[in-house]
Design an enzyme around this catalytic site. Structure first.
Site, PDB file in Angstrom:
ATOM      1  N   ASP A  19      46.296  44.831  38.602  1.00 40.76           N
ATOM      2  CA  ASP A  19      44.750  45.136  38.122  1.00 40.76           C
ATOM      3  C   ASP A  19      44.849  44.866  37.090  1.00 40.76           C
ATOM      4  OD1 ASP A  19      42.389  45.660  40.022  1.00 40.76           O
ATOM      5  OD2 ASP A  19      42.237  47.740  39.195  1.00 40.76           O
ATOM      6  N   ASN A  67      39.034  42.849  49.316  1.00 41.33           N
ATOM      7  CA  ASN A  67      38.336  42.000  48.303  1.00 41.33           C
ATOM      8  C   ASN A  67      37.558  39.964  48.769  1.00 41.33           C
ATOM      9  OD1 ASN A  67      41.737  41.371  46.212  1.00 41.33           O
ATOM     10  ND2 ASN A  67      39.499  43.042  45.597  1.00 41.33           N
TER      11      ASN A  67
END
Ligand code: IPE
Ligand code: IPE
Ligand code: MG
Length: 242
Positions: A19, A67
């Protein structure tokens, strides 16, 4: 920063939530996709470093079931990047003994990408040095649900053992170490079933900045943990002495 010493016994299976790509780009006034591109470079470095350190399985979170809700442009940019990275990297992975495996729901991916994934898996299928699982359109809840649905459809009993065997990562042991970069302290629907006893390490480094020194720091942190699996410390120490 001083380089942490490499621990003597590396974790067998390392899982990573990669991330921080977007923030990496934003800090440089670049589009988010530039951060993802840099993220691919960071992954290359991490794969090599993990293999050199004797890690047997590396599982990375590349794209979550959630996502898809990002802007269309970012989603298509990511899919495009993945296809290109595959074409570029597979020969080297093949040469360096790494077996590539994609984990997640492929039904939502384009036919072309699905074909490329299957081809990359086939080209590295005989490799034994390290397994690289790339989680793509993956969600921990999806995984548990698909495992249960498959067992139910086959009329098989649902037990911990049968579920484990039907999960998308049944071909590898559970992760020993789960790293999340980018500063957030959450799982974000990654390996919910498999990380029951994983050691968690959170790094404030953004994924493109997660270099070998940062990896060694996470491995040293892991090496200093006492894994008890529900037992007492005394039991663990006694078992280790035998
Ligand atoms: C992780 O980086 C990569 C993917 C989720 C595809 P992000 O894109 O989430 O980066 P941040 O969290 O916005 O910085
Ligand atoms: C987790 O990161 C997914 C991947 C790294 C692929 P996100 O950036 O999507 O997680 P949240 O939204 O901050 O929880
Ligand atoms: Mg993020």
């Amino acid at each position: 920063m001083a380089k942490a010493p490499a621990p003597s016994a590396p974790p067998r299976h390392v899982a990573i939530v990669m991330d921080g790509n977007g923030r990496w780009a934003k800090r440089r006034f670049m589009p988010r996709i530039a951060g993802h591109r840099q993220g691919v470079e960071s992954l290359r470095r991490c794969i090599r470093a993990c293999a050199e350190r004797g890690v047997q399985v590396l599982t990375v979170f590349a794209f979550s079931s959630e996502n898809w809700s990002r802007p269309e442009e970012e989603v298509s940019g990511l899919m495009d990047l993945l296809g290109k990275a595959l074409a570029r990297e597979v020969p080297e992975l093949r040469q360096s003994g790494i077996r590539l495996q994609f984990v997640g729901d492929r039904a939502a991916l384009s036919e072309r990408l699905r074909r490329d994934l299957a081809q990359a898996e086939g080209q590295t299928a005989d490799n034994t040095r390290m397994v690289l699982n790339v989680c793509l359109n993956y969600g921990g809840r999806w995984d548990i649900a698909q495992a249960a649905a498959r067992l139910a459809a086959a009329g098989e009993p649902i037990t911990e053992a049968s579920l484990s065997g039907a999960m998308a990562l049944a071909h590898v042991p559970d992760p020993d170490l789960l790293i999340r970069t980018g500063g957030e302290r959450r799982i974000s629907n990654f390996l919910l079933w498999q990380c029951a006893y994983s050691e968690l390490v959170f790094s404030d480094r953004l994924w493109p900045d997660f270099d070998e020194a940062a990896l060694d720091e996470a491995l040293a942190d892991f090496a200093a943990r006492e894994r008890r699996f529900g037992q007492t410390s005394e039991q663990v120490v006694r078992a280790a002495a035998h």
